[in-house]
Design an enzyme around this catalytic site. Structure first.
Site, PDB file in Angstrom:
ATOM      1  N   ASP A   9       0.874  -1.150   0.000  1.00  0.00           N
ATOM      2  CA  ASP A   9       0.000   0.000   0.000  1.00  0.00           C
ATOM      3  C   ASP A   9       0.936   1.232   0.000  1.00  0.00           C
ATOM      4  OD1 ASP A   9      -2.389   1.586   0.549  1.00  0.00           O
ATOM      5  OD2 ASP A   9      -1.566   1.805   2.556  1.00  0.00           O
ATOM      6  N   LEU A  10       0.445   2.383  -0.353  1.00  0.00           N
ATOM      7  CA  LEU A  10       1.331   3.565  -0.400  1.00  0.00           C
ATOM      8  C   LEU A  10       1.193   4.436   0.849  1.00  0.00           C
ATOM      9  CD1 LEU A  10       3.322   5.361  -2.064  1.00  0.00           C
ATOM     10  CD2 LEU A  10       1.314   6.569  -2.894  1.00  0.00           C
ATOM     11  N   ASP A  11       0.031   5.087   0.949  1.00  0.00           N
ATOM     12  CA  ASP A  11      -0.170   6.053   2.039  1.00  0.00           C
ATOM     13  C   ASP A  11      -0.162   5.348   3.390  1.00  0.00           C
ATOM     14  OD1 ASP A  11      -0.526   8.244   0.303  1.00  0.00           O
ATOM     15  OD2 ASP A  11      -2.597   7.714  -0.042  1.00  0.00           O
ATOM     16  N   THR A  17       2.010   9.956   4.027  1.00  0.00           N
ATOM     17  CA  THR A  17       1.064  10.917   3.454  1.00  0.00           C
ATOM     18  C   THR A  17      -0.287  10.844   4.153  1.00  0.00           C
ATOM     19  OG1 THR A  17       0.833   9.234   1.781  1.00  0.00           O
ATOM     20  CG2 THR A  17       1.981  11.235   1.122  1.00  0.00           C
ATOM     21  N   LYS A  45      -8.899   5.812   5.963  1.00  0.00           N
ATOM     22  CA  LYS A  45      -7.626   5.303   5.430  1.00  0.00           C
ATOM     23  C   LYS A  45      -7.897   4.200   4.410  1.00  0.00           C
ATOM     24  CE  LYS A  45      -4.439   6.426   9.130  1.00  0.00           C
ATOM     25  NZ  LYS A  45      -3.591   5.898  10.198  1.00  0.00           N
ATOM     26  N   SER A 114      -2.463   0.712  -4.374  1.00  0.00           N
ATOM     27  CA  SER A 114      -2.911   1.902  -3.632  1.00  0.00           C
ATOM     28  C   SER A 114      -4.234   2.424  -4.169  1.00  0.00           C
ATOM     29  CB  SER A 114      -1.841   2.991  -3.761  1.00  0.00           C
ATOM     30  OG  SER A 114      -2.346   4.233  -3.321  1.00  0.00           O
ATOM     31  N   ALA A 115      -5.050   2.955  -3.278  1.00  0.00           N
ATOM     32  CA  ALA A 115      -6.318   3.574  -3.685  1.00  0.00           C
ATOM     33  C   ALA A 115      -6.102   4.974  -4.254  1.00  0.00           C
ATOM     34  CB  ALA A 115      -7.246   3.663  -2.482  1.00  0.00           C
ATOM     35  N   LYS A 145     -11.112  -0.318  -2.086  1.00  0.00           N
ATOM     36  CA  LYS A 145     -10.951  -1.169  -0.910  1.00  0.00           C
ATOM     37  C   LYS A 145     -12.135  -0.893   0.025  1.00  0.00           C
ATOM     38  CE  LYS A 145      -5.938  -0.400  -1.113  1.00  0.00           C
ATOM     39  NZ  LYS A 145      -4.767   0.266  -0.486  1.00  0.00           N
ATOM     40  N   GLU A 169      -0.257  -3.368   4.579  1.00  0.00           N
ATOM     41  CA  GLU A 169      -1.359  -2.380   4.622  1.00  0.00           C
ATOM     42  C   GLU A 169      -1.465  -1.686   5.969  1.00  0.00           C
ATOM     43  OE1 GLU A 169      -3.946  -0.649   3.782  1.00  0.00           O
ATOM     44  OE2 GLU A 169      -4.178  -1.156   1.691  1.00  0.00           O
TER      45      GLU A 169
END
Ligand code: B16
Ligand code: MG
Length: 218
Positions: A9-11, A17, A45, A114-115, A145, A169
């Site tokens: 996942d990114l954030d 972020t 999130k 990522s979303a 998600k 995640e």
């Protein structure tokens, strides 16, 4: 050789972020006359931009017409883009580089799930785009998600079976998506919040190379 597909996942996992999303949503919510708590933010999130605004409006009992709704989404994103515009490699979360290097050296697939529709510029800013075998973000999926679409696409792109995928995640919605996909779920963050994950780590600093090796050999 075993080649697993590691989906990041990114954030909140690669970069912090999540705090910028929080600030941008909070100022929008406050402007709409809505209180916005840390607990409510937790529920946003991993949730797409559209669904996040829908949730905020539902909590407040307010409604917006379609044009206002779009304007507010644009406003939140413009605010968020301003926050992330100054990002650099110092904003990679601790030990993310060690984990990425370890998995790269072991010739594992590294992918993004990522979303966020801002994922690619963020990866560029922290200079890790080249490490990824596949990038799937909010521009590539129609279902957010906890629907597993984003992770299933990352698996498809590396021709990996879902049982050979491991998801890192920080969100409840993301852990639920990984579990629904039949993937190994690893929660990064508070284990009380991410209790549905198969494994929990507060952050990558406390995740050993031995554990990564265990995941590769699983
Ligand atoms: P954007 P992730 C998610 O990214 C964030 O966790 C979530 O807070 C945000 O609303 C969503 O991306 C959409 O982001 O507005 O940039 O398209 O955690 O799935 O990497
Ligand atoms: Mg996240």
């Amino acid at each position: 050789m075993k080649r697993k597909c590691f989906i990041f996942d990114l954030d909140g996992v690669i970069v912090d972020t999540a705090k910028y999303h929080y600030q941008a949503w909070k100022s929008l919510a406050n402007e709409l006359g809505i209180d916005f708590s840390v607990e409510q933010n937790e529920q946003l999130k991993g949730v797409s931009r559209v669904d996040s605004l829908k949730k905020i409006l539902k909590w407040s009992g307010r409604t917006l017409d379609p044009i206002e709704f779009q304007n507010k989404m644009n406003q939140k994103n413009a605010n968020y883009i301003e926050y992330i515009s100054g990002m650099n490699t110092s904003e990679l979360l601790p030990d993310v580089d060690r984990v990425l290097k370890y998995l790269t050296n072991k010739e594992q697939f590294i992918t993004l799930g990522s979303a966020s529709k801002n994922a690619r510029p963020i990866l560029d800013k922290v200079k890790i785009t080249g490490l990824f075998d596949a990038i799937v973000d909010g521009n590539d999926v129609s279902k957010a998600k906890p629907n597993p679409e984003v992770f299933l696409r990352a698996a498809q792109q590396t021709k990996s079976k879902t049982k050979n995928c491991i998801v890192f995640e920080d969100s409840v919605a993301g852990i639920q998506a990984a579990n629904k996909a039949g993937m190994t779920s690893v929660g990064i963050g508070d284990p009380k919040i991410l209790h549905e994950a198969q494994y929990n780590f507060q952050n990558f600093k406390v995740m050993s190379n031995d554990f990564l090796e265990q995941l590769i050999k699983k």
